[in-house]
Design an enzyme around this catalytic site. Sequence first.
Site, mmCIF file in Angstrom:
data_model
loop_
_atom_site.group_PDB
_atom_site.id
_atom_site.type_symbol
_atom_site.label_atom_id
_atom_site.label_comp_id
_atom_site.label_asym_id
_atom_site.label_seq_id
_atom_site.Cartn_x
_atom_site.Cartn_y
_atom_site.Cartn_z
ATOM 1 N N ASN A 209 -9.031 -3.192 -0.128
ATOM 2 C CA ASN A 209 -10.200 -3.514 -1.097
ATOM 3 C C ASN A 209 -9.898 -5.333 -0.753
ATOM 4 O OD1 ASN A 209 -7.911 -4.994 -2.511
ATOM 5 N ND2 ASN A 209 -6.969 -2.600 -2.686
ATOM 6 N N ASP A 278 -4.513 3.066 -3.959
ATOM 7 C CA ASP A 278 -4.747 4.399 -4.578
ATOM 8 C C ASP A 278 -4.631 5.841 -3.232
ATOM 9 O OD1 ASP A 278 -4.410 3.461 -6.890
ATOM 10 O OD2 ASP A 278 -6.754 3.559 -7.352
ATOM 11 N N ASP A 306 2.441 6.260 -6.859
ATOM 12 C CA ASP A 306 1.947 4.068 -7.906
ATOM 13 C C ASP A 306 3.682 3.963 -8.048
ATOM 14 O OD1 ASP A 306 2.335 2.875 -10.178
ATOM 15 O OD2 ASP A 306 0.198 4.091 -10.882
ATOM 16 N N PHE A 323 -1.018 -4.948 -14.178
ATOM 17 C CA PHE A 323 -1.579 -6.234 -14.108
ATOM 18 C C PHE A 323 -2.811 -4.570 -13.822
ATOM 19 C CE2 PHE A 323 -3.039 -9.655 -12.945
ATOM 20 C CZ PHE A 323 -1.683 -10.843 -13.131
ATOM 21 N N LYS A 337 -2.792 2.340 -20.047
ATOM 22 C CA LYS A 337 -1.606 1.962 -17.949
ATOM 23 C C LYS A 337 -0.695 1.199 -18.951
ATOM 24 C CE LYS A 337 -5.274 1.358 -15.104
ATOM 25 N NZ LYS A 337 -5.959 0.648 -14.129
HETATM 26 O O1 PMT Z 1 -6.337 -11.356 -5.376
HETATM 27 P P1 PMT Z 1 -6.563 -11.856 -6.264
HETATM 28 O O2 PMT Z 1 -8.863 -11.568 -5.455
HETATM 29 O O3 PMT Z 1 -6.472 -13.203 -6.818
HETATM 30 O O4 PMT Z 1 -7.277 -10.392 -6.916
HETATM 31 C C1 PMT Z 1 -6.526 -10.397 -8.332
HETATM 32 C C2 PMT Z 1 -6.320 -9.560 -9.040
HETATM 33 C C3 PMT Z 1 -7.847 -8.542 -9.644
HETATM 34 C C4 PMT Z 1 -5.705 -7.802 -7.491
HETATM 35 C C5 PMT Z 1 -5.567 -9.004 -9.728
HETATM 36 O O5 PMT Z 1 -5.731 -9.954 -10.766
HETATM 37 C C6 PMT Z 1 -4.887 -7.728 -10.655
HETATM 38 O O6 PMT Z 1 -5.981 -7.350 -11.450
HETATM 39 N N1 PMT Z 1 -4.118 -7.076 -9.664
HETATM 40 C C7 PMT Z 1 -4.519 -5.342 -9.652
HETATM 41 C C8 PMT Z 1 -5.595 -4.495 -9.113
HETATM 42 C C9 PMT Z 1 -4.701 -3.088 -9.533
HETATM 43 O O7 PMT Z 1 -5.094 -2.628 -8.871
HETATM 44 O O8 PMT Z 1 -5.055 -2.657 -10.668
HETATM 45 P P2 PMT Z 1 -5.090 -1.281 -10.986
HETATM 46 O O9 PMT Z 1 -5.707 -1.377 -12.693
HETATM 47 O O10 PMT Z 1 -5.572 -0.307 -10.399
HETATM 48 O O11 PMT Z 1 -3.846 -0.985 -11.109
HETATM 49 C C10 PMT Z 1 -3.148 -1.007 -12.115
HETATM 50 C C11 PMT Z 1 -1.440 -1.255 -11.677
HETATM 51 O O12 PMT Z 1 -0.599 -0.282 -11.160
HETATM 52 C C12 PMT Z 1 -1.079 -3.114 -11.345
HETATM 53 O O13 PMT Z 1 0.116 -3.499 -11.333
HETATM 54 C C13 PMT Z 1 -0.957 -2.180 -9.098
HETATM 55 O O14 PMT Z 1 -0.250 -3.269 -8.787
HETATM 56 C C14 PMT Z 1 -0.565 -0.802 -10.194
HETATM 57 N N2 PMT Z 1 -0.219 0.101 -8.805
HETATM 58 C C15 PMT Z 1 -1.803 1.396 -8.199
HETATM 59 C C16 PMT Z 1 -1.442 1.386 -7.912
HETATM 60 C C17 PMT Z 1 -0.745 2.028 -7.176
HETATM 61 N N3 PMT Z 1 -0.355 3.175 -5.898
HETATM 62 N N4 PMT Z 1 0.921 1.331 -7.071
HETATM 63 C C18 PMT Z 1 0.624 0.272 -8.145
HETATM 64 O O15 PMT Z 1 1.993 -0.285 -8.568
#
Ligand code: PMT
Length: 397
Positions: A209, A278, A306, A323, A337
């Site tokens: 991504n 994911d 996750d 995040f 979340k």
């Molecule tokens: O890296 P940059 O270019 O500076 O951009 C920053 C960012 C946009 C990546 C950052 O600010 C951000 O939003 N990071 C989270 C990205 C994300 O995967 O968001 P999500 O809403 O899909 O996931 C929610 C949370 O679950 C996140 O904390 C993620 O790290 C976590 N996750 C998701 C999937 C997975 N399999 N394991 C996880 O731990």
Amino acid sequence: MNFLNKNILLCVTGGIAAYKSAEIIRLFKKNGADVRVVMTESAKEFITPLTLQAISGNEIHDSLLDVKAESAMGHIELAKWADIILVAPCTAETIAKITHGRANDLMGAIILASKASVFIAPAMNMNMWLDQSTQENCKKLSSRSISIIGPADGEQACGDIGPGRMVDPENIVELISSSIKIGPLAGKVITITAGPTREQIDPVRFISNNSSGKMGYALAEAAIESGALVNLISGPVSIDTNKSVSLYKINSANEMLEKVDELMPNTDIFIGCAAVSDFKPSHYYENKIKKEDLNVIDIELEKNEDILSHVAKVYKSSYVVGFAAETKNVKENARKKLLNKNLNMIISNDVSDKSIGFDSDQNEVNLITKSESIFLKKDKKIRIAREILKQISLNIN
Ligand code: PMT
């Protein structure tokens, strides 16, 4: 006193008080600092390099033109490495030298090249100290933000009584400790994930991504500033980190999960900023898929674990921050979340806005806990990161 994460360069010059530098090193180390030592030639007449090497646990640096030393940790590296430079004891000659920006030896070159906070602890005969030229030199140094510790009054090695004794090691270390800002998260261990993950399809292709890692690396920088010990688990990005950060590079979500499990037992605060894939391909092709053989390719994907939910579930004593990268109903989805993953805090950002989020130097976020929501308007990622760390420290302290 707390010097955790601090890199201290002690420059020992040639005065009778040089024997006290061993105690200075011991005190810095006892309070968590990493100490390296530079000795001038005349300092070696008063205390042996071997003694200071044994106490600091690091090789002594003594020459500007030593090929071996320059290839290992040369003067520019040392200048960049140091957070604090202390010259103790600091002779009248050294004071004159620093005042005039001389760089004809290792110590002078480092002080010129470094952005570290510089302290000097003068030690000399009282008449040399009181001499107009020394006094004028010291005034100039003070105006350049070089802190002068002492000297103390008392009986001198030469028998004179007056100002010129080096301040006692305990007091020097204490004064430096109180003059540097010890952050609100001093002593805490923070583990941060950053960047994308790569899920390989075959040896040359992968699913990933747009994460650049900038937000996660800014958090690591801000966490160091706040005094924490920082682990940064990063996907494939190319950003420099602060040297105090323990950096672990990984590729896939599985590798990230493994590293998280290794570090979590000693972690106080976890921040999941990585854009973890994911899904991953169910099957990995050992050899490159030849496009000549196929017109259409079906790649079955399966869910990655996750990591964030796993951390919140297994490591209950840690403070867990996630995040949420959303494109609509940003706050509502982030709040879901927060609750579903049982987090202490979630930071939402709208990744449909190209001026923030992925790959931008700026971000705009909502910082949401079960009891409050704080909006942080568009700003540099480092400033956003500092505010996030500040709010975390307010919540845990
Ligand atoms: O890296 P940059 O270019 O500076 O951009 C920053 C960012 C946009 C990546 C950052 O600010 C951000 O939003 N990071 C989270 C990205 C994300 O995967 O968001 P999500 O809403 O899909 O996931 C929610 C949370 O679950 C996140 O904390 C993620 O790290 C976590 N996750 C998701 C999937 C997975 N399999 N394991 C996880 O731990």
